[in-house]
Scaffold this motif. Structure first.
Motif: not given
Lengths: 239, 965
Positions: A144-158, A182-190
């Protein structure tokens, strides 16, 4: 009610304390269901039968009711997700800007289909609905964190970096990506106290604001709104 | 006396006035537009709404024009003052038509629709026809949502589902089973069972309430016995009553006359069950069509004397060689006909009846009244029970006539007679709705009285606090505010502890004690010795819970107690029930709505059979056989001399046979071989009888010992009345003719009576009923003509106009002095405590799907496929310790016998306890149970004996997959 799995006593006791804290935030206990589902997802990486039983028990709901909610929202997984859950937006704008292509190439690159996990358990892939970042299309999300303006190459690298355990830095928000649990725990409000890290908005999102500042425009005073011109009301009146 | 329909409190009901389609209406505040319109004769179409459920307003079919911005759903929108409602303007109708078209687009074609092709009453199709909308088949369809046929009798077709949520409300709000919900989103949304499991693997109890709720083909009945399900108009509807438990649900069988079978059953509205049924009632009727029905009289052949058991199982040959047990046992556990029938030959009715009369008459002539005994059955109608006891009492001058009430509630009845002067319930199960607190104890109501339990669960949702007291954590515990898991056999200590605390807190009702009871001081003295700490030590329940219960019970304005055989089937059964009577009496909880004492009756007609005098110490209506006045009354009515001595009970009769007393017996519908404690002793006794005539619908284990077997009629084949646990007398109606030469039971009894020289000439059960009523004051005013379709509660001063009396004892008890007699009880431990050799406590009972000795339910397709095997329920930690694995075989041994059966790991048992249902002849729990009896009620201690359990090392289980419970 069916007697499918439950958490071990130690886990149940620990989660029950968290649950108490969550439930106390709401005037009606059942309102706490969404964060509680995130809480059990944080424990196991997905919402298991035990997780559903736990939520039902805590909130005095039936398992069927909890199942209804858990299966309605796609952010809850009924099967284990990867350590990093990668979501590729394939809604209209992202799709035409390359989202479809990114999704196809990631499927091939990772050797998994939609909603599947790589064999090493590191990465799961999903095509997600609009994340309200069309101005950065095509967008890829990792836990749920943003990776903007992606391309197939950048996404594969990611995803390669994620699988190798290298640090990756989201385009906006925190400096690094946490794990799925950890992200789920954050969404649980911690909170993890990283809410202030990194830029919250940037680039095209702010173009209008900058333009307005330059020209000295301001929003009208809500207590003193100008009257609309009578002639140009447009189509009105719905039944 | 208080009548059924408690008038609503005299609060001023506010009303609102509005117009609907131009008609001026005034309705109570809160009435929905839909309801107001309906009452005014204006029908508004609706799919998600049904008056049985709270409205949810999801289908939007019932929208109306109220002049607002949008069309509101009339099923959920309350009427407002001055509202002007139009129910069918062109715009509204167009909205409905479009909606119908959209819904229909996703439906299967009507020739494949599971409802349209069976009962043909798909409500969506009906609406579509009204709007002249044809099935749309040229539309692109989604991927389909699938079908689920995992339940043996209910089919799920998700494509037919319109997500109206009726089934969800039926399951949650009506039956309180909480199984059905929804899953997914958007187009793929489906109804879901539990965690989106297949229905057959979910916790669904197959009550079928969802099927009766579904407006489309999403949930439908599957055919049973290949009798197709057809439209009601093509079938013959027979309104009758369910043959299983004491709840006595009213139902309708839809009968296919061409094929001679029942197509399906539906619940019928009656104040008690309100249209609800459970799995047994809705799906368990096919036993009557079993090919194993007896169809001709049978006489034992000469070569099969001397008498003894005939099948290997009943002979218990296997016991000689351990390890081979169970070999050759029939799947389904029925008597092996091929082993037994060769020992009998078919006979004509005349030959068989003559033989019965000659032999029983002969024994009577030789041995006198002591030589004869009869067992009737709580499955008999009132009329049959009455005739049977009249036959035994008049032809043989003996009161040796009893039935299975001895094995279920005899101790409750003994305590109730002593305490309040009447064995009947003081209020109905439905009256729980008026209670603040209800104690449910020794009752696995969700399994044994499922429909009554649905009212308990519903009451709790409406605020009644439920205290569940039971050694097993049955599903009732899931619905309890306080669950009190006491050690088996410690009830007296627990209730004494609670009463101790109620008294200490000063929560007794002094006025009630002073004006309505006797002997309070002695009770108080006794319970004084049971402080919560001591009670806690004995019962294993912690003292704080005992205090909490005491406070809750003591402070309740209205408290009621429902109990089952966990109270009665102990050697302290009468004491247990005395405690419950005292619990209610000291707090003044008798005689008002929402208060009272209710022993939940087991058999469909155990109340009626007892009322009709199938008890050794009572003539009909509990008129004591030892009482001269009563005797004279019946001597005059029956025109013959009667025996002034009380008769023997079931367990005493078995003993008497062994002692050479009773020599000849007539058994009508009883199977003591499986139902009585200590089978080995019963086997010996039955073999020793000089003459035994068994009248039944199937070959039972008991019939193997018979000289003559008479083929009787099932419940479905005769008319008669049945009295349920609430004291509701209802008419059962004939559905079919008896098969072959089988005859209806009352006729057979009459034939024997005539051959024994009695001047009987009844032409119908109705004539018998008319003879009974004047002899039975409680049944006064009742007649076949005024029982109506819903039956009537007794006592009933005016059956033409009222349903009858719900709450008894509002101003006096039935005792001679009109007061409740409190009888203190000291706690006594069970007769056979666990020892080193037999370290576990065995508890026996029933399953939801089965009934008693299984002769009906194990011949039902639905019931036997849901619960096909005998299992011993063991706590997971005990299982671990003993090396027992779920689904594998174990040997359970008591001092009296042993059985081998599957292990079921169950979190519902307490440690140290084992539960075994007694329905399964291949692992008959009563080989293990002890025949110690309660000194007053003469009821055996089925709920407590010591056993050991160990894995069967040399045998591999044949169990496949999971099993239902």
């Amino acid at each position: 009610m069916s007697r499918t799995g439950t958490f071990p006593e130690e886990v149940e006791a620990r989660l029950a304390l968290d649950a108490k804290e969550i439930i106390a935030r709401y005037p009606h206990s059942r309102s706490a269901l969404l964060p509680l589902l995130h809480l059990v997802q944080a424990e196991e990486g997905y919402v298991s039968s035990a997780g559903i039983a736990f939520c039902a028990e805590q909130l005095d709901l039936t398992k069927a009711e909890v199942t209804a909610v858990a299966t309605f929202y796609t952010m809850y997984k009924r099967r284990p997700a990867g350590q990093y859950h990668v979501g590729v937006c394939t809604n209209t704008l992202c799709a035409v800007m390359g989202g479809d292509e990114i999704f196809e190439s990631l499927k091939e690159h990772l050797g998994v289909g939609n909603d599947e996990v790589t064999e090493d358990g590191k990465v799961s892939l999903e095509h997600v609905e609009c994340n309200a970042a069309c101005d950065f299309a095509p967008v890829v999300m990792v836990n749920w964190e943003f990776f903007d303006n992606q391309t197939p190459e950048s996404a594969k690298q990611l995803v390669d970096d994620l699988r190798l355990g290298k640090d990756v830095k989201p385009s906006r928000g925190p400096e690094s990506v946490c794990t799925w649990k950890q992200a789920a725990r954050l969404l649980a409000g911690f909170a993890d106290d990283r809410a202030t890290e990194g830029p919250q908005a940037a680039g095209p999102s702010l173009v209008g604001l900058e333009l307005a500042r330059k020209r000295g425009w301001a929003a009208p005073d809500p207590d003193n709104l100008p009257t609309a011109p009578a002639a140009d009301e447009g189509e009105g009146g719905t039944k | 006396m208080t009548q059924t329909n408690h008038a609503p409190a005299d609060t001023e009901q506010r009303t609102v006035s509005l117009t609907i389609d131009g008609r001026e209406l005034t309705v109570p505040e809160g009435t929905t537009i839909w309801q107001a319109a309906k009452e005014a004769g204006i029908e508004i179409p609706a799919l998600c709404h049904d008056e049985r459920y709270d409205p949810v307003g999801v289908c939007r079919m019932c929208v109306v024009d109220t002049g607002g911005r949008t069309f509101p759903a009339s099923c959920i929108r309350p009427c407002e003052s001055g509202m002007e409602v139009a129910t069918s303007t062109p715009e509204v109708e167009r909205s409905r038509a479009v909606l119908t078209e959209l819904l229909l687009a996703d439906q299967p074609p009507r020739e494949e629709d599971p409802k349209q092709t069976t009962t043909a009453d798909n409500e969506l199709i009906e609406v579509a026809d009204n709007y002249d909308i044809a099935t749309i088949d040229d539309l692109f369809k989604g991927p389909g949502r699938g079908t689920d046929t995992s339940n043996p009798v209910i089919a799920v077709d998700h494509d037919s589902c319109i997500l109206c949520d009726r089934c969800v409300r039926a399951c949650d709000d009506v039956q309180g089973n909480d199984v059905i919900g929804r899953s997914g989103k958007g187009y793929s949304t489906r109804i879901a069972f539990d965690l989106n499991d297949p229905m057959g693997e979910s916790s669904c109890v197959t009550c079928g309430e969802c099927v009766s709720a579904c407006p489309t083909g999403a949930l439908t009945n599957k055919p049973i016995n290949n009798i197709p399900i057809r439209p009601r108009s093509e079938l013959d509807a027979v309104d009758t009553v369910c043959p299983y438990c004491g709840v006595g649900c009213a139902l309708t069988y839809y009968v296919d006359r061409e094929r001679g079978g029942i197509s399906f059953a539906e619940g019928r509205n009656q104040p008690g069950n309100q249209g609800r049924l459970c799995v047994k009632g809705r799906y368990g009727w096919d036993y009557a069509a079993s090919p194993q029905r007896l169809t001709a009289p049978l006489i034992r052949v000469d070569s099969s004397y001397p008498k003894g058991p005939l099948s290997a199982d009943v002979k218990d040959e296997a016991q000689q060689s351990n390890g081979k047990r169970g070999r050759g046992r029939k799947p389904g556990g029925l008597v092996p006909y091929e082993e037994v029938l060769p020992h009998f030959r078919e006979a004509t009715w005349d030959e068989a009846l003559d033989l019965v009369a000659r032999r029983l008459g002969g024994i009577f002539a030789e041995s006198g009244p002591e030589g004869i005994a009869g067992f009737g059955s709580a499955k008999c109608s009132n009329e049959e029970a009455y005739l049977f006891q009249k036959l035994i009492r008049t032809a043989f001058r003996t009161n040796n006539v009893d039935h299975c009430t001895r094995l279920c509630h005899a101790s409750s009845v003994a305590a109730l007679f002593e305490g309040v002067g009447s064995g009947a319930v003081s209020t109905t199960y439905g009256d729980i709705t008026n209670a603040d607190v209800a104690i449910i104890t020794g009752s696995n109501a969700t399994a044994n009285h499922p429909v009554a339990s649905s009212f308990f669960k519903q009451a709790r949702r409406n605020g009644t606090k439920i205290i569940y007291v039971d050694p097993r954590s049955g599903t009732v515990a899931d619905h309890a505010d306080i669950f009190c898991q006491l050690k088996p056999g410690t009830d007296v200590a627990l209730y004494n502890g609670i009463m101790h605390e109620v008294i200490r807190l000063g929560l007794v009702d002094r006025d009630f004690l002073a004006s309505r009871t006797t002997n309070y001081e002695e009770l108080a003295r006794t319970v004084e010795a049971y402080p919560p700490e001591l009670a806690a030590q004995i019962t294993g329940v912690d003292a704080d819970t005992i205090r909490e219960i005491a406070r809750l019970w003591g402070e309740a304005n209205a408290g009621v107690i429902y109990w089952g055989m966990g109270i009665s089937q102990h050697t302290t059964g009468t004491d247990n029930a005395r405690c419950l009577i005292a619990m209610c009496s000291i707090t003044g909880n008798v005689g008002r709505p929402g208060t009272g004492l209710h022993p939940l009756r087991g058999q469909n007609n155990v109340q009626g059979a007892s009322d009709a005098g199938l008890i050794p110490m009572f003539y009909p209506n509990y008129q004591s056989a030892g009482d001269e006045k009563a005797r004279v009354l019946f001597e005059e009515a029956w025109g013959t001399e009667l025996n002034p001595e009380k008769g023997l009970t079931v367990t005493e009769i078995i003993k008497s046979i062994l002692d050479g007393g009773v020599r000849g017996m007539y058994m009508l519908g009883e199977n003591p071989f499986l139902s009585d404690p200590n089978i080995n002793k019963v086997r010996k006794a039955l073999s020793q009888l000089d003459f035994l005539v068994v009248q039944d619908i199937f070959l039972t284990e008991t019939a193997e010992f018979a000289d003559v077997i008479l083929p009787a009629s099932s419940y479905l084949e005769k008319d008669g009345t049945y009295t349920n646990t609430d004291r509701r007398v209802q008419r059962g109606r004939k559905v079919f003719d008896p098969p072959g030469d089988a005859r209806v039971d009352w006729e057979i009894v009459q034939e024997i009576a005539q051959r024994l020289g009695l001047d009987w000439n009844y032409r119908s059960p109705q004539e018998v009923f008319d003879e009974m009523v004047p002899l039975m004051p409680d049944y006064a005013n009742l007649s076949y003509d005024n029982l109506g379709s819903e039956g009537k509660l007794y006592p009933n001063p005016d059956p033409e106009h009222t349903d009858g009396t719900v709450v008894l004892f509002d101003d006096r008890f039935n005792t001679a002095d009109g007061l409740a007699h409190l009888v203190p009880a000291e706690w006594l431990p069970g007769k056979e405590l666990p020892s080193e050799e037999y370290p576990y406590v065995l508890n026996t009972g029933r399953l939801l799907e089965h009934w008693h000795t299984g002769s009906m339910t194990r011949r039902s397709f639905a019931l036997d496929s849901i619960a096909p095997r005998a299992e011993a329920y063991v706590h997971p930690e005990d299982a671990d310790e003993l090396g027992l694995k779920d689904g594998e075989l174990a040997r359970v041994t008591s001092r009296r016998g042993e059985i081998v059966l599957n292990v079921k790991i169950s979190h519902r048992e307490a440690r140290g306890n084992i539960f075994i249902p007694f329905h399964f002849r291949e692992a008959a729990a009563n080989l293990l149970t002890i025949d110690e009896i309660d000194p007053m009620g003469k009821i055996p201690e089925f709920k407590f004996c010591a056993v050991r359990i160990a894995p069967v090392a040399d045998r591999v289980s044949t169990t496949v997959g999971g099993s239902a419970s």
